[in-house]
Design a protein around this motif. Structure first.
Motif, PDB file in Angstrom:
ATOM      1  N   PRO A   1       0.085   2.564  -8.883  1.00  0.00           N
ATOM      2  CA  PRO A   1      -0.688   3.788  -9.109  1.00  0.00           C
ATOM      3  C   PRO A   1       0.156   4.840  -9.825  1.00  0.00           C
ATOM      4  CG  PRO A   1      -0.076   3.545  -6.789  1.00  0.00           C
ATOM      5  CD  PRO A   1       0.281   2.257  -7.461  1.00  0.00           C
ATOM      6  N   ASP A   2      -0.489   5.738 -10.542  1.00  0.00           N
ATOM      7  CA  ASP A   2       0.249   6.718 -11.334  1.00  0.00           C
ATOM      8  C   ASP A   2       1.077   7.651 -10.473  1.00  0.00           C
ATOM      9  OD1 ASP A   2      -1.807   8.085 -10.144  1.00  0.00           O
ATOM     10  OD2 ASP A   2      -2.777   8.691 -12.022  1.00  0.00           O
ATOM     11  N   PHE A   3       0.708   7.830  -9.203  1.00  0.00           N
ATOM     12  CA  PHE A   3       1.476   8.726  -8.349  1.00  0.00           C
ATOM     13  C   PHE A   3       2.700   8.047  -7.720  1.00  0.00           C
ATOM     14  CE2 PHE A   3      -1.931   6.916  -5.720  1.00  0.00           C
ATOM     15  CZ  PHE A   3      -1.196   6.333  -4.688  1.00  0.00           C
TER      16      PHE A   3
ATOM     17  N   LYS B 130       0.841  -1.199   0.000  1.00  0.00           N
ATOM     18  CA  LYS B 130       0.000   0.000   0.000  1.00  0.00           C
ATOM     19  C   LYS B 130       0.876   1.248   0.000  1.00  0.00           C
ATOM     20  CE  LYS B 130      -4.252   1.759   2.012  1.00  0.00           C
ATOM     21  NZ  LYS B 130      -5.334   1.516   3.006  1.00  0.00           N
TER      22      LYS B 130
ATOM     23  N   ASP C  41       0.433  12.241  -0.676  1.00  0.00           N
ATOM     24  CA  ASP C  41      -0.462  13.412  -0.659  1.00  0.00           C
ATOM     25  C   ASP C  41      -1.925  13.018  -0.423  1.00  0.00           C
ATOM     26  OD1 ASP C  41       1.709  15.055  -1.188  1.00  0.00           O
ATOM     27  OD2 ASP C  41       1.435  14.913  -3.373  1.00  0.00           O
ATOM     28  N   GLY C  42      -2.092  12.088   0.494  1.00  0.00           N
ATOM     29  CA  GLY C  42      -3.445  11.678   0.852  1.00  0.00           C
ATOM     30  C   GLY C  42      -4.076  10.694  -0.094  1.00  0.00           C
ATOM     31  N   ARG C  43      -3.402  10.335  -1.162  1.00  0.00           N
ATOM     32  CA  ARG C  43      -3.924   9.350  -2.119  1.00  0.00           C
ATOM     33  C   ARG C  43      -3.311   7.993  -1.811  1.00  0.00           C
ATOM     34  NH1 ARG C  43      -2.251  11.703  -7.714  1.00  0.00           N
ATOM     35  NH2 ARG C  43      -3.540   9.956  -8.482  1.00  0.00           N
ATOM     36  N   SER C  44      -4.107   6.949  -1.776  1.00  0.00           N
ATOM     37  CA  SER C  44      -3.630   5.604  -1.440  1.00  0.00           C
ATOM     38  C   SER C  44      -4.059   4.602  -2.504  1.00  0.00           C
ATOM     39  CB  SER C  44      -4.168   5.159  -0.076  1.00  0.00           C
ATOM     40  OG  SER C  44      -3.672   5.971   0.948  1.00  0.00           O
ATOM     41  N   ASP C  45      -3.160   3.694  -2.787  1.00  0.00           N
ATOM     42  CA  ASP C  45      -3.466   2.587  -3.692  1.00  0.00           C
ATOM     43  C   ASP C  45      -2.363   1.543  -3.534  1.00  0.00           C
ATOM     44  OD1 ASP C  45      -4.699   1.011  -5.523  1.00  0.00           O
ATOM     45  OD2 ASP C  45      -4.854   2.547  -7.077  1.00  0.00           O
TER      46      ASP C  45
ATOM     47  N   THR D  58       0.941   5.551  -0.132  1.00  0.00           N
ATOM     48  CA  THR D  58       0.166   6.760   0.138  1.00  0.00           C
ATOM     49  C   THR D  58       1.020   7.985  -0.164  1.00  0.00           C
ATOM     50  OG1 THR D  58      -1.079   5.639   1.883  1.00  0.00           O
ATOM     51  CG2 THR D  58      -1.128   8.051   1.873  1.00  0.00           C
TER      52      THR D  58
END
Length: 951
Positions: free
Chosen positions: A730-732, A681, A685-689, A683
């Motif tokens: 994830p893309d980030f 997992k 900037d507040g985005r998780s995937d 995370t």
């Protein structure tokens, strides 16, 4: 990564095998030239055997069909498919085992039991062995109602065999009960040996609780679950009737929830649960044995404990000691289960013990004043066989006299040049002459019995003209006979119903031996010329294995409440005298085979019918990232040569497949293939995937290519593929790089291992392990190049008591383009791998706290036994075994060429307790604390690990 895969796989196999109360199907010995495996069938059995054992195989089928017919009325059902029986001649000791997994199978050792042991009380040794093991099959196969339905759906899984998940006291107790025929006088439950053991349990004043017997392991007497279990089943049958025992078996065969309903079933069958029944059983034992104990205590005439007056540290032991007389004093192979065994000499003048040499697995000794000490040793070979051979100890040096000749007992001829040795091959007893002065000469066979005659202990007369031996003839018990060394003819010395054992000549030519004429083993002396029998001891337990030592007198081993005790009588007196004819008596057992059964013709063995999957189990795992659904199966063939476990799952959320296959061909070839996915997992900037990565692993290993030094030295080869690749992210997550890698290694390893384990010592008791490994990246496609070289040494020393000191040194070198080594963490399993090893443990530090192409590590561990619980929680499947503790120092460094060493050190302590799960699984659980001494990289950590191995 491999460590996690193999831990999951091996733990699953271990739990499945242990919870089924079954022995792991050890492979038969490696093939020998010109010896083909064959198979033959009767209506309900298949027997597999080596060419040349056709007669024994046919007897096995005849006896097995008879046993099935006799036991069927008791169990009221039998296996639907044929039971697979494998007949092996790989061991110089008696044993056998049975399991319902992955199919009903029995392993029989073609080695008749020696005189004086528990297994010697039989009409026919093979008959007794089959009765016992097939009772296990009939018992564990009982399943009705829901368990039977689940078997039809999922196949042969441990949890669907309710009786396979009961305490071994019930499994072994019922088998001993059913092997016994009191009317005819055979089987352990009617023997003087079992009566002796239970009598001394009552005499101790501490009859064992049900909670102890449920998880019997190392406490005295060894194997007490057999003893208590057999008497318990007998008590239930006598008190409530066999029909109530049968009702319990039928009732429990319907239980779908194992372990927790066993007391409820007992309550329904007997009107009481097992806890209450056990209290009644203890009172029954007191009432049965107390009158005999009272009478025996009034008549006691016993020797003095050798530990009281000479050699004060010679305490009671859990094993019968190997003892012989010599010109310089009594010789004892001192084996107490907690110290390294050694041969010691008792000086009768100084009353002191002198240690002569360390020893290992000695089964017989004989001393000659000029020629030295001849011994028989049991050697465990890499090919799966355990054979006895002869060695000579003289002038402080050992010399091997025979190799794989299987001589398990030995006596010097008076001239000191030749040895008389006995062996058993394919169940047939033989006597041989071995030239100890010229061991290169082939031994000469002087006698060979038939398959129904068993030779026990023997001794050579002072003149060398005759030999006296314990002998079991067909349809009779154990008697004494003499062999004329010139004519090679046998003459009877006794003909009684007693179990006569361990004969030896006194200097005046009389014969001394142990016998149970009145139901208690004591020492007797026979003057054959007059037929006069003298009794020399009256023991409370029993007097066994007499030896006459000049300057000391009669030495024997007494069965006592806490172990075997060496005792002596300086001037033994005749306590009673009678003519041996007064003990005349014959068993005249009925023939074991009353009629032969129809059999197929022997044909070459094929593993196919038994190797196919016999079971499957659904697997389901769901979390917020995936939904895994799949199945697991495992299997092996009848010979145990091919074994496998296969797990396959499909992730419906991500459309990914995971698979894990482990295959082994005896102990030489192993292949492990795994493809799995990790979800990390992330995370930002507040985005998780989740980032999904794939781990592919393949190991192919060939062990024992070349062996030497009693197979303690072995050459191995192996290849490893370890690939990590990115599936999706994830893309980030692009700013957090993932490095794909593909390491492919092939190499050779040389190992040396002479480590020994002792009954009451945690882990390794003494010995050394060494491996040297060379691997290359250049044979197959790899992201890395160059060579890797590693070596490790582990040495364990036996300290006083139950304490050991272990040192470890490890070192590694890799070319600059090879994958780096990692230092840190606590995963001892990873560190123990032979091929593809890239991790070194350093407790008190993070995983991979250092990386480099060079490493050097050191470790020191002081470990000690702390106590023994050996108790279960009522009859719930949870208990405790031994407790142990250790303190350790880990130190090491990993670096690259041209860099300075940064030596890191961690210290800590561990507490280990043995968790007893499902009565039969022993799982060491370790609670540890480690402190890294480096101010920057070190840390304090508390950890919990589960281990299935010694290290």
């Amino acid at each position: 990564m491999l460590g996690k895969i193999l831990k999951r796989t091996l733990l699953g196999i271990l739990v499945s095998a242990s919870l089924s109360a079954a022995s792991v199907a050890a492979p038969v010995g490696w093939d020998e030239a010109g010896k083909e495996w064959l198979s033959q069938q009767s209506e309900h059995f298949s027997v597999h055997f080596v060419d040349g054992h056709q007669q024994s195989a046919a007897k096995v089928l005849d006896v097995a069909e008879r046993v099935r017919q006799e036991q069927l009325p008791f169990f009221q059902s039998a296996p639907e498919a044929r039971t697979e029986i494998v007949l092996v001649d790989d061991f110089d000791f008696s044993n056998g085992w049975a399991t319902p997994l992955p199919f009903a199978q029995i392993r029989l050792f073609m080695s008749p039991p020696e005189d004086g042991g528990d297994l010697a009380t039989s009409d026919d040794w093979l008959h007794l062995l089959i009765r016992h093991e097939y009772a296990h099959i009939m018992h564990m196969e009982l399943a009705n109602g829901a368990p039977k339905i689940l078997q039809k759906v999922f196949g042969r899984q441990a949890f669907f065999f309710p009786h396979a998940l009961t305490p071994s006291l019930l499994l072994e107790g019922l088998a001993v009960y059913l092997e016994t025929n009191e009317e005819l006088g055979y089987g352990r439950l009617q023997s003087s040996q079992y009566a002796m053991k239970m009598r001394m349990e009552v005499a101790s004043g501490e009859l064992k609780d049900l909670e102890q017997v449920a998880v019997a392991s190392r406490e005295w007497p060894l194997g007490y679950q057999y003893l208590y279990g057999a008497y318990f089943i007998q008590y239930l049958s006598e008190t409530y009737g066999e029909e109530k025992v049968q009702a319990f078996l039928t009732g429990y065969s319907r239980r779908i929830i194992p372990y927790f309903l066993i007391n409820r079933t007992a309550q329904q069958s007997f009107g009481k649960d097992f806890n209450t029944l056990w209290l009644d059983f203890q009172a029954y034992l007191e009432s049965e044995f107390t009158p005999q104990l009272t009478l025996l205590q009034q008549q006691l005439i016993v020797g003095k404990d050798i530990g009281e007056e000479v050699g004060k540290d010679l305490k009671q032991t859990p094993y019968l000691q190997v003892v012989t007389h010599s010109a310089s004093g009594l010789l004892v192979n001192r084996n107490n289960g907690e110290d390294r065994p050694k041969i010691s000499s008792l000086d009768p003048q100084q009353s002191e013990w002198t240690s002569l040499t360390a020893s290992k697995d000695i089964s017989a000794m004989s001393s000659h004043p000029q020629s030295g000490l001849a011994v028989s040793r049991l050697i465990h070979y890499a090919d799966g066989r355990s054979y006895n051979d002869l060695f000579l100890f003289n002038h402080g040096q050992w010399q091997q006299l025979t190799e794989r000749q299987r001589f398990r007992n030995v006596r010097w001829m008076p001239d000191g040049r030749q040895l008389v040795a006995s062996r058993k091959v394919a169940g047939v007893s033989e006597l041989w002459l071995v030239d100890a002065q010229s061991p290169e000469q082939e031994p000469v066979r002087i006698w060979r019995g038939d398959s129904d005659t068993v030779l026990g202990a023997f001794d050579i007369s002072p003149t060398g003209t005759e030999l006296v031996a314990a002998m079991k003839r067909p349809r009779q018990g154990w008697n004494l006979e003499k062999l004329n060394m010139d004519s090679k003819t046998w003459l009877p010395v006794t003909d009684t119903k007693a179990a006569e054992s361990s004969p030896s000549y006194l200097p005046d030519g009389r014969i001394m031996f142990s016998a149970d004429y009145d139901g208690v083993f004591d020492i007797y002396v026979l003057d054959e010329s007059r037929g006069q029998l003298e009794r020399w001891t009256r023991e409370l337990g029993g007097a066994l294995r007499p030896v006459w030592q000049p300057g000391v007198g009669l030495v024997y081993q007494a069965y006592d409440t806490n172990g075997y005790q060496l005792r002596y009588l300086a001037q033994p007196q005749a306590l009673s005298t009678q003519n041996i004819q007064h003990q005349q008596g014959r068993y005249d057992y009925p023939p074991v085979i009353e009629q032969t059964v129809e059999k197929s013709e022997p044909e070459p063995y094929s593993p196919g019918s038994t190797l196919r999957p016999h079971n499957w189990l659904p697997l389901v795992y769901i979390d917020d990232a995936r939904t895994l659904i799949g199945a697991l199966t495992f299997g092996s063939d009848a010979l145990g040569r091919h074994s496998y476990q296969l797990t396959a799952t499909w992730d419906f959320d991500n459309e990914l497949a995971d698979a894990n296959l482990v295959y082994q061909y005896d102990n030489r070839w192993m292949a492990a293939l795994s493809s799995s996915h990790d979800f990390d997992k992330m995370t930002v900037d507040g985005r998780s995937d989740y980032r999904i990565t794939r781990d592919d692993y393949f190991l192919l290993q060939r062990n024992h290519i070349v062996t030497a030094f009693e197979d303690q030295l072995s050459l191995h080869a192996g290849g490893v593929l370890d690939k990590e690749s990115l599936v999706s992210q994830p893309d980030f997550a692009s700013m957090i790089a993932f490095r794909e890698s593909n390491e492919t290694l092939a190499g050779l390893a040389l190992t040396f291992d002479n480590r020994e384990a002792y009954l009451n010592v945690p882990g390794v008791g003494w010995g050394h392990y060494l491996d040297v490994v060379a691997e290359t990246n250049d044979l197959f496609d790899s992201d890395y190049e160059g060579q890797k070289y590693q070596a490790q040494w582990k040495g364990t020393w036996d300290l006083p008591g139950r304490t050991t000191l272990t040192a470890r040194l490890g070192a590694g070198y890799a070319d600059d383009d090879a994958k780096t080594f990692r230092l840190g963490g606590k995963d001892l399993f990873e560190e123990s791998r032979l091929f593809g090893r890239d991790t070194q443990v350093l407790r008190g530090y993070d995983d991979s706290t250092q990386r480099g192409h060079r490493y050097a590590t050191q470790r020191l561990v002081l470990e000690t036994w702390l106590g023994r619980v050996e108790r279960n929680w009522s009859l719930y499947p949870v208990g405790l075994g031994d407790l142990s503790g250790s303190v350790f120092i880990d130190s090491g460094a990993a670096w690259d060429s041209g860099e300075n060493h940064n030596q890191l050190t961690g210290v800590g302590t561990e507490f280990t307790f043995e968790a007893k799960l499902g009565y039969n699984l022993t799982l060491p659980v370790t609670l540890g604390y480690a402190h890294g001494l480096d101010n920057d990289q070190g840390k304090d950590e508390v950890y919990l690990t589960v281990s299935g191995g010694l290290w």
